[in-house]
Design an enzyme around this catalytic site. Sequence first.
Site, PDB file in Angstrom:
ATOM      1  CG  PHE A   1      -0.182   0.347   2.519  1.00  0.00           C
ATOM      2  CD1 PHE A   1       0.047   1.686   2.893  1.00  0.00           C
ATOM      3  CD2 PHE A   1       0.311  -0.661   3.334  1.00  0.00           C
ATOM      4  CE1 PHE A   1       0.745   1.979   4.067  1.00  0.00           C
ATOM      5  CE2 PHE A   1       1.005  -0.357   4.498  1.00  0.00           C
ATOM      6  CZ  PHE A   1       1.220   0.958   4.865  1.00  0.00           C
TER       7      PHE A   1
ATOM      8  CE  LYS B   1      -2.493  -8.645  -3.938  1.00  0.00           C
ATOM      9  NZ  LYS B   1      -3.124  -7.468  -3.344  1.00  0.00           N
TER      10      LYS B   1
ATOM     11  CD  GLU C   1      -5.512  -6.467   0.503  1.00  0.00           C
ATOM     12  OE1 GLU C   1      -4.523  -6.243  -0.235  1.00  0.00           O
ATOM     13  OE2 GLU C   1      -5.616  -7.477   1.213  1.00  0.00           O
TER      14      GLU C   1
ATOM     15  CB  SER D   1       5.128  -7.893   6.055  1.00  0.00           C
ATOM     16  OG  SER D   1       4.585  -9.175   5.754  1.00  0.00           O
TER      17      SER D   1
ATOM     18  CB  CYS E   1      11.220  -0.824   2.996  1.00  0.00           C
ATOM     19  SG  CYS E   1      11.398  -0.315   1.304  1.00  0.00           S
TER      20      CYS E   1
END
Lengths: 481, 481, 481, 481
Positions: B149, B172, B175, B225, B280
């Site tokens: 995200f 993808k 969401e 993650s 990150c």
Amino acid sequence: MQALKNYIAGAWTISNSSEGSEVRNPATDEQIAWCPSSTDTEVEAAISAARRSFPAWSATPVTKRAAVLFELRQRLADATPEIAKIMVEENGKGYSEALGEMGRALEYVEHASAIPELLKGSISENVSGGVDTQYVREALGVFAIVAPFNFPAMIPLYFSWAVACGNSVVVKPSELCPLTTVRIAELAEQCGFPTGVVNVILGGVPVVHQLTSHRDVAGISFVGSSSAAEAVYKSASQHGKRAQCQGGAKNHLVVTESAHLDKCLPNLVNSAFGQASQRCFAGSNILAVAECYEELRDRFVSAAGAIRLGEDDEGMTMGPVISRESLERAHAEIEHAITEGAKVLLDGRGARVERNPGGYWLGPTILEAEPGMRVFDNELFGPVRCLKSIRNTDEAIEIIDRSSFGHSAVIYTEMGGVAKEFARRVNVGQVGINVGTPAPIAFYPVGGRKASFFGTLRGRANDAVDFYTDKKVVVSTWHAR
Amino acid sequence: MQALKNYIAGAWTISNSSEGSEVRNPATDEQIAWCPSSTDTEVEAAISAARRSFPAWSATPVTKRAAVLFELRQRLADATPEIAKIMVEENGKGYSEALGEMGRALEYVEHASAIPELLKGSISENVSGGVDTQYVREALGVFAIVAPFNFPAMIPLYFSWAVACGNSVVVKPSELCPLTTVRIAELAEQCGFPTGVVNVILGGVPVVHQLTSHRDVAGISFVGSSSAAEAVYKSASQHGKRAQCQGGAKNHLVVTESAHLDKCLPNLVNSAFGQASQRCFAGSNILAVAECYEELRDRFVSAAGAIRLGEDDEGMTMGPVISRESLERAHAEIEHAITEGAKVLLDGRGARVERNPGGYWLGPTILEAEPGMRVFDNELFGPVRCLKSIRNTDEAIEIIDRSSFGHSAVIYTEMGGVAKEFARRVNVGQVGINVGTPAPIAFYPVGGRKASFFGTLRGRANDAVDFYTDKKVVVSTWHAR
Amino acid sequence: MQALKNYIAGAWTISNSSEGSEVRNPATDEQIAWCPSSTDTEVEAAISAARRSFPAWSATPVTKRAAVLFELRQRLADATPEIAKIMVEENGKGYSEALGEMGRALEYVEHASAIPELLKGSISENVSGGVDTQYVREALGVFAIVAPFNFPAMIPLYFSWAVACGNSVVVKPSELCPLTTVRIAELAEQCGFPTGVVNVILGGVPVVHQLTSHRDVAGISFVGSSSAAEAVYKSASQHGKRAQCQGGAKNHLVVTESAHLDKCLPNLVNSAFGQASQRCFAGSNILAVAECYEELRDRFVSAAGAIRLGEDDEGMTMGPVISRESLERAHAEIEHAITEGAKVLLDGRGARVERNPGGYWLGPTILEAEPGMRVFDNELFGPVRCLKSIRNTDEAIEIIDRSSFGHSAVIYTEMGGVAKEFARRVNVGQVGINVGTPAPIAFYPVGGRKASFFGTLRGRANDAVDFYTDKKVVVSTWHAR
Amino acid sequence: MQALKNYIAGAWTISNSSEGSEVRNPATDEQIAWCPSSTDTEVEAAISAARRSFPAWSATPVTKRAAVLFELRQRLADATPEIAKIMVEENGKGYSEALGEMGRALEYVEHASAIPELLKGSISENVSGGVDTQYVREALGVFAIVAPFNFPAMIPLYFSWAVACGNSVVVKPSELCPLTTVRIAELAEQCGFPTGVVNVILGGVPVVHQLTSHRDVAGISFVGSSSAAEAVYKSASQHGKRAQCQGGAKNHLVVTESAHLDKCLPNLVNSAFGQASQRCFAGSNILAVAECYEELRDRFVSAAGAIRLGEDDEGMTMGPVISRESLERAHAEIEHAITEGAKVLLDGRGARVERNPGGYWLGPTILEAEPGMRVFDNELFGPVRCLKSIRNTDEAIEIIDRSSFGHSAVIYTEMGGVAKEFARRVNVGQVGINVGTPAPIAFYPVGGRKASFFGTLRGRANDAVDFYTDKKVVVSTWHAR
């Protein structure tokens, strides 16, 4: 029979293991050595020695590491006849084949000795206001090199790139042919590698398991069967390691109507039966277009029939297979092929070598076979080859597409466009055009597709440098000027 | 609330799924869209569309593929303000941060548009008697791009390199922030990609599972993650796919006595709290040598305390965290840290934004903490940072060594030798020297070590070209001349 | 008739010179512009403007320079039809030919826009005890780009690489076709180049002399006739400058018995007569082996005879030559060839275009000729081509060896070995295999041998980056750590 | 005294010339050999031998050429002590300096032996509809290598790259130090070079003229004085040859307040007086900022004063200058400097070596001098160095900018930003950061700017490969598939 020794932390030590296996001369069935199955403790010691040597070796100036490799190259060059003889004895390959392998193996070390060139990083100044960006390649730690029996000098020498990059290594040779690696390590010992940079550990599958799952092993280069390659790759991946695992092959040689048969035939016969067909680049299935099928078949069978067997190559052209098990498996496959409808054009099962009746001899065997038959579809490490007539190269490409392997494919043609189209369309790692054994020279990478290779970066050459190192990026700016 | 559509085979289609999740503006808690959890059939359709488009696209001349990327770059450049606003709305980042991300993202497409240069293979004539060897880089098929995200534009645009190389993709997006990817795909649609080359599939973990295990997916680029990255990497490896999986981070910023504090401080504050600490490359733990610890601490806390919150950056400097769950997790971590003995220097838990009381607001929070405390050791995606006094850089390097992450590390110093030594010794993927957020420019690869990265080839740049292609070697000779 | 303006230091200024030349539409003989011969002072001003802009431009982050090139690429793409029409008008080439040139020219800018990739330097750590070595590429200063009439868009755009590297440029277009460069500069003006980075100076030989000898010019990229190229190269070398000077050509197209005539013939005709034969890649002498000579001759003459002339390409296939002088020279060469014994197979001297009777029309002209005749040996920029029957490719290679030019050579064959052997043996810069106009794509360098090229580094692509920069090596170590 | 022989076409032949020069041991003034001035006919014969050997050698597989270089590397390594002694005798350098040079020289051969890697060309498939483009690097023919006296082993071994690429060479060593080259050629003779690939021709300026103007010489690598380098470059350019001509130097060493004097001082003294200051990388002018000037001056003078002279390095630290003329020139320069106002801080003119009173001894000499004085501005090949106090590095950069040379410059500092800024701003070919003699390792190119270098491509490393080859582009398509 004296046991071979491990080479751990700069010392040659006898294994405490009572387990192990006989090393036999495949041409005579005589035992020539005992290869121990090293204990967990010994494998641990080898990894530990490698780990301890890593900080200093990786911090050694790259030109000094290169100098050690130049020394290794020279000692290997000087010892070429001696090592070739060891290979003849433990592997059964012909002496000239062994010399050929050594020539190739030297080129591995030669390419690795270019490490000051290969290890160059990249730098960009002022990528944005006063900021520079660069990367250098850093060695990763301990690498395991697991080698097969068929190229006892070449594959273990994959370690050249690993150590050139600054890593330390644990080399595990095949338990069938460990003597060559032992001799190479003895030579390496004299070249200036610090203690523990190069280690040799003897044994079989349990050693591989330990190497593949040990937390101090950064990665693994493996060459072997497809099933073993896949298992090693998956295990290494689960344990957070890099892995490049070369598996088996079923290579197709496609003969077209424009092929220059006089020149291609010896090349094709060598591809099919060289090294007793025990190499991943061996041509397995010969597909000839109908226009030239009969001529090709007759000449191929005739040429293969003229191959004589023997334990060295005083007039010999093919050695034994590696083991009695291998011989029996080949016999069984021929039997099975016949039951599946394959037609035997040349039967090598009756082959004898008078001087060495106990050797694992199998003469060149040629079957007319079809896709769907096991002998056509599966890898068979031994001189049993299939012939098939095809309509055109499209059919050849379809057959290659359906194969579970993707190592190499060869076309014999003099038409530029036919060759180009074939090379573009076949889904394999290496393509030969009038070259039956398209093993790339050492400064090109080698790999495969489908069941022939598990991994991302290929073996050897610049891919090896990428595999054995990690890029470290530095982004910098300065204020006080 | 209308559901977002998948983009499959060139068509925007509504998912049949009743499952899905709300997309909310983190600054207001208002729902702005519905993101369906696409069904197995829909994922299958996306993969299938990509697979069907592959043969023609990979056979398209590389200059034509480049031209499509130039077009994409231009349309993205033109749409930069619009896309930035979408990011502000769904992600909560500031408008100028969103513009900054778009600038970076454009450089991704720019580097990928150099594909005719990047895709060059290698050729060597006459490597042995009359034999030539070459390799070219071939595309592999369908790649999945799974994005997080926090950078809704940049990471999905990893697909630039994949398609430039001749692959087709299924993207993808997260969401939580799918709208940006949807808009990018709408723009891509106008650029000349053939049908099915670029597909977008919406959903969550089940979609990832399907992508990771589907036999028609050649590989996956994942950012998320550490635990998800590891799971995806292992699954992809078991299923014979290439994978590069970027995980989490816990980056240390080391402040030395020679640091130019006036200039470093804003940089350090931005590293710590930029993007609400949800990246990150964010600096997590600030380690300052005792000589300057107190000054640094006081100035850092003061500067962080001056950061104002808000939903756009009219005078704002920090946005909300991404979700209510994320906010609650951060609160819980602060609580837990206090129980472990951490000292709160700045507490952002009471932060309010009057205009948007429902947003997921957390003000800059600074703790004095120690290794061993969870807040110091674990990744925390939100504006909670740790401070610690250290004796010297050796202690910093030890702390970094013991971290389970290896993404990046930063040193603030004006001493060349201190910087060099630090860069050489820290075991991370990226090093900053006076640059708090050492995100390499798009034409350098990005990766990490330990739990921060799973894979061999890094993301972006030339590593991406290696990742998205396989080398095919051709060895050739000719007889009729 | 209004005079064209120079573009100096960001301003469009009228030359003070009374000298100059008419720019005429070769299809109509109408004057379309006046091209001044800029004065010494004006040339000085252009160089000075470039020199002044250099420090800031070369210090601009490479990603920002790239962004300007992306902008230029987009504006050129958008203006393609307009620029093509200018080329049709001033050069006489067909509209589709002009569009083709623009497509190529765009690729020049595209490759140059990859400058962040191309400019990467190299770094090696710890080459000896604690010492690092690196190099970066630095821009050199002011470069002159001197372009010929035949590719009014492509060659001036060589400046893309020069400025991408951080240099500033003075572009001198051909006085016969300056309008295209003027228009390109107008577009460049809108792209973000700082004042003085791109300058256009109009004029002829005296301007070139001044550029070539001026101490503030670092180097020169020249394309023109061999004699001019040689003179510029020698002058530049004497004045301590870098130079890459592309000269003339006399390219041989060799047709062998395995050629696929149906497919090769259109390609061959285009090579011979495309752009009215006014390009260095044009096929000049067609050499066909005896086995296919007569068929090739008849079909070639027939196809050439079908070419219609006209000022645009509504059904047209060939435009006029560039000037009345050029036309007269071609007529004279045909006359002279006849006196030397050449046989006229197709005579274009009577060609007329009703709508434009004043144009410089010359129809396709084909002579059977031999080495030693001037028409066979010397460059002739116009649609006069030679045909000759040869015994075999050996004879072709001998003829090519004896030519004073070494630009390109082409073979038509379907035999891989024949092509390979030809490519290996001919001493030219570019080889075509079934490609009559082997102009490499923009990301490959272009050059020649013998009288076709003077210099070391070739034009375009990575060679251009080497040419427009100098490597600076830094060797470093640090003591205080 | 026996005359040295030429090595032409594989034979060692005595020159017919009566002209020539004595080779003397600079430490003793004893004649050790006679170096003939080879006749035109002999030079012609050497070039002719090289030309004849070219076709076969350039067509030899690149791996075989590499193998010859590996052999050469090994023989040179084995002969290192012997060659070092020859250098001590003819050049006067210390034995350990000679060993150091041999170590460097070996790395030249090592890099050249990576030629299979370095010579790789580039290939791109399908750049437009079905068309492929590639280039390979082709050798050019005969190269002349003209070497100076100061590095009798290293510079002649530039030929390693030339022959690795497939060229043949004519090496002309300095007439002052030809014995080392003769010995190297004797070793090369045993390595497998075909007859005529390596030739050695003895003599002086007339030989250079002939090499530079001969039509069968493709290019020249020259190292010598700036005036000679410029003359050779211009002559070669006029005669259509490639040339890379390294000239003289006047290198500045800048000492800043952050320099780690204890560690830098020995480095600085070695840079200034190593090889009796007879090397292009020697530090000539030491510029120290006022803050540390006095300390630096005193310690530098003291350290230089401690250098002892001698003919070998049993306790010696500096050898003689190369010739009586050189000695007298140095004396004259010191005299002249004094008249210009330079202040003598250390006077080496009275230096004596008891055992060898006839040697060309000059002790370390240090002058406080200023720009504008001849001793400060001009190259002086001998142990006479200048010291100057400066305000800051800006002043240093200005002084360096005004120098007519641009070879190298050095800064001593521990501040990263100071070093970076200096490296970026100085207009030289090599920069040292705390490295007084920034001679790049063999796998990096070496060059210079302004009067220090004439040419485009630098010497050694990958630049050498570019220099000794030409790219040949092949553009291909096929019709019959």
